[in-house]
Design an enzyme around this catalytic site. Sequence first.
Site, mmCIF file in Angstrom:
data_model
loop_
_atom_site.group_PDB
_atom_site.id
_atom_site.type_symbol
_atom_site.label_atom_id
_atom_site.label_comp_id
_atom_site.label_asym_id
_atom_site.label_seq_id
_atom_site.Cartn_x
_atom_site.Cartn_y
_atom_site.Cartn_z
ATOM 1 N N HIS A 155 -20.237 40.304 49.722
ATOM 2 C CA HIS A 155 -19.726 41.251 50.554
ATOM 3 C C HIS A 155 -21.037 41.868 51.383
ATOM 4 O O HIS A 155 -20.783 42.200 52.162
ATOM 5 C CB HIS A 155 -18.415 42.076 49.869
ATOM 6 C CG HIS A 155 -18.361 43.163 50.296
ATOM 7 N ND1 HIS A 155 -17.863 43.542 51.657
ATOM 8 C CD2 HIS A 155 -17.185 44.141 50.166
ATOM 9 C CE1 HIS A 155 -16.726 43.897 52.279
ATOM 10 N NE2 HIS A 155 -16.616 44.078 51.231
ATOM 11 N N ASP A 403 -5.772 26.465 59.211
ATOM 12 C CA ASP A 403 -5.523 24.908 59.413
ATOM 13 C C ASP A 403 -6.211 24.033 59.321
ATOM 14 O O ASP A 403 -6.643 24.071 60.430
ATOM 15 C CB ASP A 403 -4.359 24.727 60.365
ATOM 16 C CG ASP A 403 -4.481 23.270 60.693
ATOM 17 O OD1 ASP A 403 -4.066 22.266 59.741
ATOM 18 O OD2 ASP A 403 -3.068 23.092 61.356
#
Length: 460
Positions: A155, A403
Amino acid sequence: MVYVKSTSSIIPSKPTPGGVLRLSECDQRMQWTHIPLIFIYKATGDNNEKTKTVVETLKDSLSRVLVPYYPLAGRLHWIHGGRLEVHCNAKGAQLLEAYSEAKLDELGDFAPMKAIEDLVPKVDYGSPIEDWPLLLVQVTRFSCGGLCVATAMSHTMVDGWSAAKFFNAWAKLARGDELEENEMPFHDRTILRSLHEPLMPPRFEHIEFTKPPLRLGHTDAKEEKKKETCVAILKVTKEQVEGLRKKANAIPCQDVETVSTRPFSRYEAIASHLWRCICKARANDNSQPTRVTLVIDFRSRLKPSLPPGYFGNTVLQTVTSKCVHGDLLAKPLSYAAGKLREAIERMTDEYIRSALDFIASQKDVGALRCGLHNGAHTNPPNYLGNPNASILSWINLPFYGMDYGWGKPIYVGPALINDDDGKTYIMSSPAADGSLIIALRLQTECMNSFKEFFYEDMPW
């Protein structure tokens, strides 16, 4: 049970710039642990040859995407004041190949739990920070042929938008396409640094850096932290979302002053409903103060705005102003939504730069670090649970475009919501029909009541 078959270090496929990458104050405030995400895919074939092809495709494309995103192949190092810097040394990311005898159906709604946590690559937080990969990936094949690509990304390096840009670039390369010039990341994080010495005292009263309210009659949150919590996944239809928006906008509230007169957004309507239902389920005294922590992306709020490809953290926390349970529950939904709008509108260019100055002025930034991820147990400076809540929006993050060549994911979400009572994520659903998915953690004793109130008080 998840079995790890292999672990590989994935380094950039070409030589990349070396040296030290200086981090912004916004990066410094983020927790140094990793954000765990899961991407679930339908069956892509259950034979070993197909699995081998999938893993090799991911390895090859990850190696290639780490060329433009080379800081993710580096390592963090501690410097003065509890701060960090990135050494761009091309040590690489880590990719694990795993197998599970379970079927996707056995994971239910993919709510964060032990079975989901097992899908996420683990970081040895007991080792020196210089040894931690900034990106870890675990590819798990299920017995039904389904697939989970789980990631853990530092993070300190990224927020949601930067992570999504990286993942979509990775997926594009995996499909055999090339990245366009306008898709390249911008790595100079010094553009967020102030050109002058931080103004002290700050130009604004930064209430987001103050301690949140405690339960009445308590001097600390020790008892609340001990209480058992659990996680739930809630689904909200497009019609329910629109119903809440109409309800929030139906009765104007004169008790909150906001600049904008535009109708309340989906987030403001849903978040205000969540806040009220959480407070109602907790059944605290009417005079009990409460506040909500929100996370605001400021990329477009700065003047001038940041470059479109800026890669790094551009989010800051903001909090609602003083509010008590009694007012929140007795007044119309527009009161709660107005409190959220008020907190959002506070985040102007001047206020954001003042907040960054405030962080820069701290001798040790560790006390300001927020959020914990991926099972690293340290002591956060403030407890954000009962009587408070933290409601994050992932509604517009483009995670469902991931994808890699075998279709879009059927689910994307956090793999872990630490023991933070009141921590809530509002996410788009894979149906892309305006419906939403909400993942939240609450004290177990409040969860059933919360679910009842959440749906009972929702317009149909």
